[in-house]
Design a protein around this motif. Structure first.
Motif, PDB file in Angstrom:
ATOM      1  N   ARG A   1      -2.632   7.166   7.002  1.00  0.00           N
ATOM      2  CA  ARG A   1      -1.888   8.406   6.753  1.00  0.00           C
ATOM      3  C   ARG A   1      -0.714   8.509   7.712  1.00  0.00           C
ATOM      4  O   ARG A   1      -0.878   8.413   8.928  1.00  0.00           O
ATOM      5  N   ASN A   2       0.465   8.731   7.158  1.00  0.00           N
ATOM      6  CA  ASN A   2       1.671   8.901   7.965  1.00  0.00           C
ATOM      7  C   ASN A   2       1.887  10.397   8.176  1.00  0.00           C
ATOM      8  O   ASN A   2       2.322  11.100   7.275  1.00  0.00           O
ATOM      9  N   ALA A   3       1.581  10.871   9.379  1.00  0.00           N
ATOM     10  CA  ALA A   3       1.743  12.282   9.719  1.00  0.00           C
ATOM     11  C   ALA A   3       3.115  12.561  10.322  1.00  0.00           C
ATOM     12  O   ALA A   3       3.391  13.670  10.769  1.00  0.00           O
ATOM     13  N   GLY A   4       3.984  11.568  10.296  1.00  0.00           N
ATOM     14  CA  GLY A   4       5.309  11.714  10.897  1.00  0.00           C
ATOM     15  C   GLY A   4       6.381  12.044   9.886  1.00  0.00           C
ATOM     16  O   GLY A   4       6.111  12.283   8.709  1.00  0.00           O
TER      17      GLY A   4
ATOM     18  N   LEU B   1       1.310  -0.079   8.764  1.00  0.00           N
ATOM     19  CA  LEU B   1       0.171  -0.611   9.493  1.00  0.00           C
ATOM     20  C   LEU B   1       0.022  -2.053   9.043  1.00  0.00           C
ATOM     21  O   LEU B   1      -0.078  -2.327   7.839  1.00  0.00           O
ATOM     22  N   VAL B   2       0.042  -2.959  10.017  1.00  0.00           N
ATOM     23  CA  VAL B   2      -0.133  -4.380   9.754  1.00  0.00           C
ATOM     24  C   VAL B   2      -1.284  -4.852  10.634  1.00  0.00           C
ATOM     25  O   VAL B   2      -1.311  -4.584  11.830  1.00  0.00           O
TER      26      VAL B   2
ATOM     27  N   CYS C   1       2.661  -1.255  13.954  1.00  0.00           N
ATOM     28  CA  CYS C   1       3.802  -0.912  13.112  1.00  0.00           C
ATOM     29  C   CYS C   1       4.923  -1.839  13.556  1.00  0.00           C
ATOM     30  O   CYS C   1       5.329  -1.808  14.709  1.00  0.00           O
ATOM     31  N   LEU C   2       5.390  -2.669  12.637  1.00  0.00           N
ATOM     32  CA  LEU C   2       6.377  -3.687  12.986  1.00  0.00           C
ATOM     33  C   LEU C   2       7.801  -3.291  12.647  1.00  0.00           C
ATOM     34  O   LEU C   2       8.717  -4.100  12.784  1.00  0.00           O
ATOM     35  N   LEU C   3       8.006  -2.040  12.232  1.00  0.00           N
ATOM     36  CA  LEU C   3       9.370  -1.592  11.993  1.00  0.00           C
ATOM     37  C   LEU C   3      10.137  -1.667  13.313  1.00  0.00           C
ATOM     38  O   LEU C   3       9.575  -1.400  14.380  1.00  0.00           O
ATOM     39  N   PRO C   4      11.406  -2.066  13.279  1.00  0.00           N
ATOM     40  CA  PRO C   4      12.158  -2.256  14.526  1.00  0.00           C
ATOM     41  C   PRO C   4      12.066  -1.050  15.466  1.00  0.00           C
ATOM     42  O   PRO C   4      12.290   0.085  15.071  1.00  0.00           O
TER      43      PRO C   4
ATOM     44  N   MET D   1      -0.785   7.713  11.623  1.00  0.00           N
ATOM     45  CA  MET D   1       0.410   7.228  12.321  1.00  0.00           C
ATOM     46  C   MET D   1       1.329   8.419  12.567  1.00  0.00           C
ATOM     47  O   MET D   1       1.477   9.270  11.695  1.00  0.00           O
ATOM     48  N   THR D   2       1.908   8.463  13.765  1.00  0.00           N
ATOM     49  CA  THR D   2       2.785   9.588  14.115  1.00  0.00           C
ATOM     50  C   THR D   2       4.102   9.083  14.687  1.00  0.00           C
ATOM     51  O   THR D   2       4.219   7.925  15.087  1.00  0.00           O
TER      52      THR D   2
END
Length: 180
Positions: free
Chosen positions: A85-88, A94-95, A147-150, A61-62
């Protein structure tokens, strides 16, 4: 006029309703270790067992609001170890779900940005870290990672997951063999 005696069942009912939705305060704290996984059948599969994993899949995820890979093929019945993996530089998640459920949940996240959710088909990953989901895709169909973050979902942070039934996959293989 409502009396305290009348409010008690109302408040209890509201609290029970919120608990049944699995909603908790989100905030910026990191999530602790997961509790025992509750195996509940969903339209897109069920929590898997580590002993049943047939392959691992790394999903990155970026901050450009993308998943890599952007599309995944899975065989019906396959259990994956999804290493997320969060590369950001910002929190991502992740859902796994179908497009309708994810769109509805993303809308709720916009309205209630402090909401937390912790299901076996979700991974919340702080910047630079990894998480893991073990999932059995026991339903054929088209699903998604999101990704469900606002703002993230709305920016297109969605990947396709195609779960092929063994019958369909073998028919396509036979067709491709006859064409050659």
């Amino acid at each position: 006029m409502l009396t305290p005696r009348m409010l008690t069942p109302i408040v209890a009912g509201l609290m029970l309703g919120m608990a049944s939705l699995g909603l908790h305060a989100h905030g910026s704290k990191e999530h602790g270790p997961r509790q025992a996984v509750v195996k509940e059948q969903t339209g897109w599969g069920i929590a898997g067992d580590a002993e049943q994993v047939s392959r691992s899949l790394e999903v990155v995820m970026t901050d450009d609001m993308r998943f890599t890979p952007a599309a995944v093929k899975v065989s019906e019945g396959e259990t994956l170890r999804i290493v997320v993996r969060n590369a950001g530089q910002m929190m991502h998640e992740l859902v796994i779900g179908d497009s309708e459920a994810l769109a509805e949940h993303a809308e709720m996240m916009v309205r209630f940005p402090n909401m937390e959710h912790d299901e076996p088909y979700m991974a919340h990953v702080p910047p630079g870290e990894t998480a893991e989901i073990i999932w059995t895709f026991n339903r054929a169909g088209e699903f998604e990672f999101a990704c469900l973050l606002p703002g993230h979902y709305q920016a297109g942070m969605i990947a396709k997951v195609v779960v092929e039934s063994p019958r369909l996959a073998s028919r396509e293989h036979e067709r491709s063999q006859s064409v050659q």
